[in-house]
Motif scaffolding. Structure first.
Motif, PDB file in Angstrom:
ATOM      1  N   ALA A  73      -8.793  63.766  93.516  1.00 13.85           N
ATOM      2  CA  ALA A  73      -8.964  64.394  92.083  1.00 13.85           C
ATOM      3  C   ALA A  73      -7.771  64.368  91.501  1.00 13.85           C
ATOM      4  O   ALA A  73      -6.885  65.569  91.364  1.00 13.85           O
ATOM      5  CB  ALA A  73      -9.498  65.789  92.820  1.00 13.85           C
ATOM      6  N   PRO A  74      -7.410  63.436  90.751  1.00 14.77           N
ATOM      7  CA  PRO A  74      -6.371  63.366  89.707  1.00 14.77           C
ATOM      8  C   PRO A  74      -6.700  64.313  88.656  1.00 14.77           C
ATOM      9  O   PRO A  74      -7.742  64.493  88.409  1.00 14.77           O
ATOM     10  CB  PRO A  74      -6.133  61.849  89.245  1.00 14.77           C
ATOM     11  CG  PRO A  74      -7.593  61.469  89.767  1.00 14.77           C
ATOM     12  CD  PRO A  74      -7.988  62.097  90.818  1.00 14.77           C
ATOM     13  N   LEU A  75      -5.825  64.359  87.818  1.00 14.73           N
ATOM     14  CA  LEU A  75      -5.888  65.136  86.672  1.00 14.73           C
ATOM     15  C   LEU A  75      -6.958  66.468  86.717  1.00 14.73           C
ATOM     16  O   LEU A  75      -7.764  66.704  86.241  1.00 14.73           O
ATOM     17  CB  LEU A  75      -7.038  64.351  85.540  1.00 14.73           C
ATOM     18  CG  LEU A  75      -6.214  62.941  85.500  1.00 14.73           C
ATOM     19  CD1 LEU A  75      -7.042  61.996  84.360  1.00 14.73           C
ATOM     20  CD2 LEU A  75      -4.777  62.990  84.472  1.00 14.73           C
ATOM     21  N   ALA A  76      -6.258  67.215  87.645  1.00 11.83           N
ATOM     22  CA  ALA A  76      -7.280  68.250  88.201  1.00 11.83           C
ATOM     23  C   ALA A  76      -7.334  69.535  87.242  1.00 11.83           C
ATOM     24  O   ALA A  76      -8.211  70.422  87.535  1.00 11.83           O
ATOM     25  CB  ALA A  76      -6.654  68.870  89.638  1.00 11.83           C
ATOM     26  N   ASN A  77      -6.618  69.468  86.223  1.00 13.72           N
ATOM     27  CA  ASN A  77      -6.400  70.694  85.309  1.00 13.72           C
ATOM     28  C   ASN A  77      -6.701  70.159  83.859  1.00 13.72           C
ATOM     29  O   ASN A  77      -5.683  70.024  83.333  1.00 13.72           O
ATOM     30  CB  ASN A  77      -5.399  71.344  85.515  1.00 13.72           C
ATOM     31  CG  ASN A  77      -5.648  72.829  84.560  1.00 13.72           C
ATOM     32  OD1 ASN A  77      -6.259  73.057  83.663  1.00 13.72           O
ATOM     33  ND2 ASN A  77      -4.431  73.614  84.944  1.00 13.72           N
ATOM     34  N   PRO A  78      -8.032  69.751  83.354  1.00 14.25           N
ATOM     35  CA  PRO A  78      -7.879  69.058  81.941  1.00 14.25           C
ATOM     36  C   PRO A  78      -7.360  70.133  80.829  1.00 14.25           C
ATOM     37  O   PRO A  78      -6.847  69.613  79.824  1.00 14.25           O
ATOM     38  CB  PRO A  78      -9.406  68.874  81.840  1.00 14.25           C
ATOM     39  CG  PRO A  78     -10.206  69.689  83.080  1.00 14.25           C
ATOM     40  CD  PRO A  78      -9.287  69.816  84.264  1.00 14.25           C
ATOM     41  N   LEU A  79      -7.564  71.416  81.124  1.00 16.99           N
ATOM     42  CA  LEU A  79      -7.035  72.292  80.025  1.00 16.99           C
ATOM     43  C   LEU A  79      -5.623  72.334  80.170  1.00 16.99           C
ATOM     44  O   LEU A  79      -4.905  72.219  79.056  1.00 16.99           O
ATOM     45  CB  LEU A  79      -7.410  73.765  80.429  1.00 16.99           C
ATOM     46  CG  LEU A  79      -9.043  74.264  80.072  1.00 16.99           C
ATOM     47  CD1 LEU A  79      -9.201  75.722  80.544  1.00 16.99           C
ATOM     48  CD2 LEU A  79      -8.936  74.375  78.560  1.00 16.99           C
ATOM     49  N   GLY A  80      -4.715  72.267  81.233  1.00 14.99           N
ATOM     50  CA  GLY A  80      -3.308  72.413  81.407  1.00 14.99           C
ATOM     51  C   GLY A  80      -2.891  71.001  80.717  1.00 14.99           C
ATOM     52  O   GLY A  80      -1.694  70.973  80.293  1.00 14.99           O
ATOM     53  N   ILE A  81      -3.646  69.746  81.255  1.00 15.73           N
ATOM     54  CA  ILE A  81      -2.847  68.733  80.648  1.00 15.73           C
ATOM     55  C   ILE A  81      -2.869  68.360  79.344  1.00 15.73           C
ATOM     56  O   ILE A  81      -2.024  67.848  78.626  1.00 15.73           O
ATOM     57  CB  ILE A  81      -3.922  67.502  81.599  1.00 15.73           C
ATOM     58  CG1 ILE A  81      -3.679  67.577  82.806  1.00 15.73           C
ATOM     59  CG2 ILE A  81      -3.453  66.129  80.710  1.00 15.73           C
ATOM     60  CD1 ILE A  81      -4.940  66.834  83.614  1.00 15.73           C
ATOM     61  N   ASN A  82      -4.041  69.105  78.436  1.00 16.77           N
ATOM     62  CA  ASN A  82      -3.952  69.050  77.248  1.00 16.77           C
ATOM     63  C   ASN A  82      -3.298  70.005  76.358  1.00 16.77           C
ATOM     64  O   ASN A  82      -3.548  69.974  75.261  1.00 16.77           O
ATOM     65  CB  ASN A  82      -5.643  68.934  76.654  1.00 16.77           C
ATOM     66  CG  ASN A  82      -6.074  67.654  76.984  1.00 16.77           C
ATOM     67  OD1 ASN A  82      -5.792  66.468  76.558  1.00 16.77           O
ATOM     68  ND2 ASN A  82      -6.917  67.635  78.200  1.00 16.77           N
ATOM     69  N   GLN A  83      -2.529  70.896  77.014  1.00 15.85           N
ATOM     70  CA  GLN A  83      -1.937  72.061  76.509  1.00 15.85           C
ATOM     71  C   GLN A  83      -0.476  71.658  75.920  1.00 15.85           C
ATOM     72  O   GLN A  83       0.453  71.718  76.606  1.00 15.85           O
ATOM     73  CB  GLN A  83      -1.705  73.084  77.643  1.00 15.85           C
ATOM     74  CG  GLN A  83      -1.385  74.648  76.908  1.00 15.85           C
ATOM     75  CD  GLN A  83      -1.206  75.499  77.901  1.00 15.85           C
ATOM     76  OE1 GLN A  83      -1.833  75.415  79.347  1.00 15.85           O
ATOM     77  NE2 GLN A  83      -0.398  76.490  77.881  1.00 15.85           N
ATOM     78  N   LYS A  84      -0.706  71.051  74.665  1.00 16.86           N
ATOM     79  CA  LYS A  84       0.669  70.350  74.237  1.00 16.86           C
ATOM     80  C   LYS A  84       1.259  71.205  73.238  1.00 16.86           C
ATOM     81  O   LYS A  84       0.578  71.883  72.553  1.00 16.86           O
ATOM     82  CB  LYS A  84       0.627  69.192  73.314  1.00 16.86           C
ATOM     83  CG  LYS A  84      -0.300  67.973  74.567  1.00 16.86           C
ATOM     84  CD  LYS A  84       0.701  67.342  75.711  1.00 16.86           C
ATOM     85  CE  LYS A  84       1.718  66.489  74.976  1.00 16.86           C
ATOM     86  NZ  LYS A  84       2.693  65.918  76.008  1.00 16.86           N
ATOM     87  N   SER A  85       2.653  71.072  72.971  1.00 17.78           N
ATOM     88  CA  SER A  85       3.402  71.835  72.115  1.00 17.78           C
ATOM     89  C   SER A  85       4.501  70.788  71.460  1.00 17.78           C
ATOM     90  O   SER A  85       5.298  70.637  72.222  1.00 17.78           O
ATOM     91  CB  SER A  85       4.099  73.240  72.198  1.00 17.78           C
ATOM     92  OG  SER A  85       4.716  73.638  71.172  1.00 17.78           O
ATOM     93  N   GLY A  86       4.261  70.113  70.446  1.00 15.99           N
ATOM     94  CA  GLY A  86       5.123  69.066  70.061  1.00 15.99           C
ATOM     95  C   GLY A  86       5.009  67.774  71.129  1.00 15.99           C
ATOM     96  O   GLY A  86       4.096  67.582  71.473  1.00 15.99           O
ATOM     97  N   GLU A  87       6.202  67.511  71.512  1.00 15.32           N
ATOM     98  CA  GLU A  87       6.376  66.399  72.586  1.00 15.32           C
ATOM     99  C   GLU A  87       6.134  66.956  73.839  1.00 15.32           C
ATOM    100  O   GLU A  87       6.209  66.068  74.889  1.00 15.32           O
ATOM    101  CB  GLU A  87       7.664  65.639  72.481  1.00 15.32           C
ATOM    102  CG  GLU A  87       8.892  66.440  72.467  1.00 15.32           C
ATOM    103  CD  GLU A  87      10.354  65.803  72.404  1.00 15.32           C
ATOM    104  OE1 GLU A  87      10.432  64.726  73.009  1.00 15.32           O
ATOM    105  OE2 GLU A  87      10.807  66.122  71.395  1.00 15.32           O
ATOM    106  N   PHE A  88       6.150  68.269  74.131  1.00 17.77           N
ATOM    107  CA  PHE A  88       6.114  68.814  75.494  1.00 17.77           C
ATOM    108  C   PHE A  88       4.565  69.109  75.797  1.00 17.77           C
ATOM    109  O   PHE A  88       3.945  69.508  75.046  1.00 17.77           O
ATOM    110  CB  PHE A  88       7.168  70.101  75.561  1.00 17.77           C
ATOM    111  CG  PHE A  88       8.480  69.678  75.049  1.00 17.77           C
ATOM    112  CD1 PHE A  88       9.091  69.105  76.113  1.00 17.77           C
ATOM    113  CD2 PHE A  88       8.940  70.045  73.977  1.00 17.77           C
ATOM    114  CE1 PHE A  88      10.658  68.802  76.010  1.00 17.77           C
ATOM    115  CE2 PHE A  88      10.356  69.632  73.693  1.00 17.77           C
ATOM    116  CZ  PHE A  88      11.217  69.041  74.561  1.00 17.77           C
ATOM    117  N   THR A  89       4.527  69.190  77.163  1.00 18.62           N
ATOM    118  CA  THR A  89       3.247  69.766  77.776  1.00 18.62           C
ATOM    119  C   THR A  89       3.552  71.242  78.322  1.00 18.62           C
ATOM    120  O   THR A  89       4.585  71.191  79.305  1.00 18.62           O
ATOM    121  CB  THR A  89       2.792  68.785  78.980  1.00 18.62           C
ATOM    122  OG1 THR A  89       2.658  67.570  78.522  1.00 18.62           O
ATOM    123  CG2 THR A  89       1.252  69.302  79.420  1.00 18.62           C
TER     124      THR A  89
END
Length: 371
Positions: A73-89
């Motif tokens: 199960a890669p990419l197991a947390n779709p919310l966390g992966i897309n939680q961006k602020s500028g260039e940082f996750t």
């Protein structure tokens, strides 16, 4: 050639109604009684290297005879992966509750004595099947609670439901700035010699909210209670957290080395038919109680001096703290050291810190793990 079957599992919904799904890849084993495996990555948004390891592992598995079922199960947390602020996750914490995504798993709090007394007439295989069914059923029931679950807890319990169905669970993470290290339960310490990881933290039977503990603690508790009643068997389930160096980083060549280490462990456990030799490398460990956090004694700008993964002698500089506001005084630039020998494992990602910030984690009382 063995090919993975792709599917997905829903772990939540967005406010606009779209389903949150996690991709799954499954290699079906050819032997009914070979151990089954569950591997996940990227529960923390910035910790992406585990996805590269899963990719390399799947590529390798295509050339092997797979005996036990393997679910990835890669990419197991779709919310966390897309939680961006500028260039940082930023996806380490649930933005709604502030809780660490990897501390949301369900603590079953099983009354082991009562459960065992009711099921002790079963033979070992039947006992394990009944216990596993109870764990999976409890997770499924939790997902249906009448008052609902928080977003993070729903995600965690959905992943935990899959993990409870496997005999081997690997949770792939990274640190902020980190060298590779492995979290390994004490009963399974021998496994550390197979992974391509130089440092191992030996864990007690204590639930702190993480996936590895959520997986192995119930089984360890059952095993210990059965032993107290004169019934001996090994803990039936293995679970580890692999910390694969630093976050916000993809390195396919390095991922291949870690995939080979996982493959060596799966070979040792009989998940694949072929023999895979582990990497010839020095390995060291310490008990989790000897893994120490160093917090900033004062605020300032930090020069990280200690090299990750390299022994640091007592009294040698760990960090230098710059206080430009104190220019002209002895406090403007100060070296900080520790009073004991250690191995620095990870450090905070930022150079600007508040007083009390967790700057380093270091292993103390380090010992060699033999091949």
């Amino acid at each position: 050639m063995t090919k993975a079957i792709q599917s997905s599992v829903q772990v939540g919904e967005l406010a606009t109604g779209q389903a949150l799904t996690v991709p799954l890849y499954t290699f079906s084993g050819s032997e009914l009684f070979s151990p089954s495996v569950y591997i996940q990555a990227n529960v923390h948004g910035a910790e992406v290297q585990g996805n590269a390891v899963i990719y390399q592992l799947m590529t390798l598995l295509e050339g092997y005879q797979v005996l036990g079922d393997i679910t990835l199960a890669p990419l197991a947390n779709p919310l966390g992966i897309n939680q961006k602020s500028g260039e940082f996750t930023l996806g380490r914490f649930d933005p709604i509750t502030g809780v660490n995504w990897n501390r949301e798993y369900f603590d079953h709090n099983i009354k082991v004595q009562a459960w065992y007394t009711e099921h002790q007439h079963l033979n070992d295989n039947e006992l394990f099947q009944a216990y596993r069914s109870m764990l999976v059923g409890a997770c499924q029931a939790r997902l249906e609670l009448p008052f609902g679950l928080s977003t993070g807890h729903r995600l965690a319990v959905s992943l935990q439901t899959m993990a409870h169905q496997a005999d081997i669970v690997l949770d792939l993470h990274t640190g902020p700035k980190s060298c590779k290290h492995l979290y390994c339960p004490e009963y399974d310490a021998d496994a550390a010699r197979f992974f391509s990881i130089p440092y191992t933290l030996i864990m007690p039977n204590s639930f702190g909210g993480a996936m590895d503990e959520a997986t192995f603690c119930p089984w360890w508790q059952l095993t210990e209670y059965a032993a107290s009643q004169g019934r001996e068997f090994s803990v039936p389930v293995s679970a580890f957290t692999l910390e694969l160096a630093s976050q916000e980083r993809i390195d396919l060549a390095d991922a291949l080395e870690d995939a080979k280490g996982i493959l060596a462990y799966l070979s040792y456990r009989g998940v694949i038919a072929e023999k895979v030799t582990p990497a010839d490398m020095p390995r060291f460990g310490c008990y989790l109680c000897d893994y120490k956090k160093f917090h900033a004694p004062k605020a300032g700008l930090i020069e990280y001096r200690a090299v990750l993964g390299e022994p640091l002698a007592a009294g040698q500089p760990l960090v230098n703290i710059l206080r430009i506001d104190l220019y002209g005084t002895e406090q403007a630039y100060q070296a900080i050291s520790l009073p004991m020998d250690c191995v620095p494992i990870l450090h905070f990602a930022s150079a600007s810190v508040h007083q009390g910030t967790e700057l380093y984690k270091v292993m103390t009382k380090v010992f060699s793990i033999t091949h």
